[in-house]
Design a protein around this motif. Structure first.
Motif, short mmCIF file in Angstrom:
data_model
loop_
_atom_site.label_atom_id
_atom_site.label_comp_id
_atom_site.label_asym_id
_atom_site.label_seq_id
_atom_site.Cartn_x
_atom_site.Cartn_y
_atom_site.Cartn_z
N ALA A 154 4.90 10.73 17.06
CA ALA A 154 5.65 11.66 17.91
C ALA A 154 5.75 13.06 17.29
CB ALA A 154 7.05 11.11 18.17
N LYS A 155 4.95 13.30 16.23
CA LYS A 155 4.92 14.59 15.53
C LYS A 155 6.23 14.92 14.82
CE LYS A 155 0.84 15.05 17.36
NZ LYS A 155 -0.34 14.64 16.56
N LEU A 156 6.94 13.89 14.40
CA LEU A 156 8.15 14.06 13.60
C LEU A 156 7.83 13.71 12.15
CD1 LEU A 156 10.62 12.18 15.98
CD2 LEU A 156 10.54 14.66 15.63
N VAL A 157 8.29 14.52 11.22
CA VAL A 157 8.02 14.30 9.79
C VAL A 157 9.36 14.12 9.07
CG1 VAL A 157 7.01 15.27 7.70
CG2 VAL A 157 5.94 15.71 9.93
N PRO A 158 9.55 12.99 8.36
CA PRO A 158 10.83 12.74 7.71
C PRO A 158 11.31 13.89 6.83
CG PRO A 158 9.48 10.78 7.62
CD PRO A 158 8.62 11.86 8.20
N THR A 159 10.42 14.41 6.01
CA THR A 159 10.82 15.44 5.05
C THR A 159 11.15 16.77 5.73
OG1 THR A 159 8.47 15.87 4.69
CG2 THR A 159 9.59 14.46 3.09
N TYR A 190 -0.11 13.08 3.86
CA TYR A 190 1.22 12.87 4.46
C TYR A 190 2.34 13.63 3.77
CZ TYR A 190 -1.55 9.29 6.71
OH TYR A 190 -2.54 8.65 7.41
N LYS A 191 2.06 14.18 2.60
CA LYS A 191 2.96 15.13 1.94
C LYS A 191 4.42 14.66 1.89
CE LYS A 191 -0.07 18.89 3.33
NZ LYS A 191 -0.89 18.77 2.11
N GLY A 192 4.61 13.40 1.46
CA GLY A 192 5.95 12.87 1.29
C GLY A 192 6.49 12.12 2.48
N ALA A 193 5.88 12.26 3.66
CA ALA A 193 6.31 11.48 4.81
C ALA A 193 5.92 10.01 4.63
CB ALA A 193 5.68 12.03 6.09
N VAL A 194 4.85 9.78 3.89
CA VAL A 194 4.39 8.45 3.48
C VAL A 194 4.09 8.56 2.00
CG1 VAL A 194 2.61 6.68 3.78
CG2 VAL A 194 3.39 8.03 5.75
N VAL A 195 4.53 7.58 1.20
CA VAL A 195 4.30 7.65 -0.25
C VAL A 195 3.61 6.37 -0.72
CG1 VAL A 195 6.21 9.22 -0.71
CG2 VAL A 195 6.64 6.77 -0.71
N VAL A 231 0.82 -1.22 0.00
CA VAL A 231 0.00 0.00 0.00
C VAL A 231 0.85 1.27 0.00
CG1 VAL A 231 -1.80 1.29 1.23
CG2 VAL A 231 -1.85 -1.22 1.21
N HIS A 232 1.82 1.34 0.91
CA HIS A 232 2.60 2.57 1.00
C HIS A 232 4.01 2.27 1.50
CE1 HIS A 232 1.21 2.22 5.22
NE2 HIS A 232 2.37 2.79 5.49
N ILE A 233 4.88 3.24 1.31
CA ILE A 233 6.25 3.17 1.80
C ILE A 233 6.46 4.31 2.79
CG2 ILE A 233 8.69 3.34 1.15
CD1 ILE A 233 7.73 2.32 -1.67
N GLU A 234 7.07 3.99 3.91
CA GLU A 234 7.39 4.99 4.92
C GLU A 234 8.90 5.20 4.92
OE1 GLU A 234 5.88 3.56 8.61
OE2 GLU A 234 3.88 3.16 7.81
N PRO A 235 9.40 6.26 4.32
CA PRO A 235 10.84 6.48 4.30
C PRO A 235 11.42 6.45 5.71
CG PRO A 235 9.74 8.02 2.84
CD PRO A 235 8.67 7.34 3.63
N PHE A 236 12.40 5.60 5.92
CA PHE A 236 13.07 5.43 7.21
C PHE A 236 13.95 6.64 7.47
CE2 PHE A 236 15.30 1.74 9.59
CZ PHE A 236 14.27 1.64 10.49
N GLY A 237 13.81 7.26 8.61
CA GLY A 237 14.57 8.48 8.86
C GLY A 237 15.35 8.45 10.16
N ALA A 238 16.43 9.24 10.20
CA ALA A 238 17.21 9.42 11.42
C ALA A 238 16.91 10.81 11.99
CB ALA A 238 18.71 9.29 11.12
#
Length: 260
Positions: A198-203, A252-257, A100-107
């Protein structure tokens, strides 16, 4: 009047009959974005005779346990590498149906703004399940922070690190706990569902994150005996619809694609 009452009674009975005939489908999901996506498709499924019940879980274990034990019909929280490792370690045979979707893994870091700023001996927290530990190490290797014996091994472990020029210290923790330890480590590599909670957005907030092709599309999962059920097929189709694609992109504006 009696004719009108008869018509009203017939209408009520028809609605009740339709409700009785609706297939109930109970799906486990992580709160964000999985449960939100399922709630979005609920009205469509209701029109198709499926009563979708969403059960929210904050962990990565019980959704698979309860599907295996036939307490739930399916789940939506995981990617294929995680499912493969789970089936192998638990002796189960859950099946992946619909990416369904990809969640870019972020640091993420409270102290530094880029990978280049990470100091010698920095502590990096990563998820402690094998599939996501490997994913985190691949992300670090892709940035040149470490070198792995096999850069294509999605289940790499710390033992596979052959070069570590900054002498990074890898700290493995439960995935759900990672946002809570940001003040205690130099950086944490966090699954996007927990980051979003946690209100963190990868992008916006990640100091680095995955780009390009991903093996890690989150998908609908069920048991082999359930994969051909009409209600499951309807849910699969809804999750890969143009409407869901637009919902993911807009919300999700790029945080989930979308993965389709």
């Amino acid at each position: 009047m009696s004719k009108l009452l008869s018509l009203l009674t017939a209408g009520v009975l028809a609605v009740a009959a339709a409700a009785a005939q609706a297939d109930t489908l109970t799906i486990a999901a992580s709160p964000v974005p999985h449960a939100e996506i399922l709630e979005f498709v609920k009205p469509r499924l209701a029109k198709e005779g499926v009563d979708l019940q969403v059960k929210v879980f904050d962990d990565y274990i019980q959704p698979n346990v309860q599907v295996s034990e036939k307490r739930l019909d399916g789940n939506f929280f995981q990617h294929k590498p995680y499912l493969d490792e789970y089936n192998k370690s638990k002796g189960t045979n859950l099946v992946l149906l619909t990416p369904v979707h990809i969640e870019p893994f972020g640091a993420y870091s409270r102290k530094y703004k880029s990978a280049a700023e990470l100091p010698q001996g920095a502590t990096i927290a990563v998820p402690n399940n094998p599939a996501n530990t490997g994913r985190a190490l691949l992300l670090l290797a892709g940035l040149g922070l470490i070198k792995l014996k096999d850069p294509s091994n999605i289940l790499a472990t710390e033992r596979d690190i052959v070069e570590n020029p900054k002498k990074l210290k890898i700290r493995q923790l439960d995935a759900a706990a990672l946002p809570r330890v940001l003040d205690q480590v130099d950086a944490a590599i966090i699954n996007t569902n927990y980051a979003l909670q946690a209100k963190l957005v990868p992008t916006r907030d990640a100091i680095f994150f995955e780009t390009g092709k991903s093996y890690y599309a989150n998908a609908l999962v069920t048991r082999p005996d359930n994969q051909s059920a009409a209600a499951v097929k309807k849910l699969s189709a809804a999750l890969n619809s143009p409407e869901v694609k637009k919902f993911i992109e807009d919300k999700y504006k790029g945080a989930v694609v979308p993965a389709f």
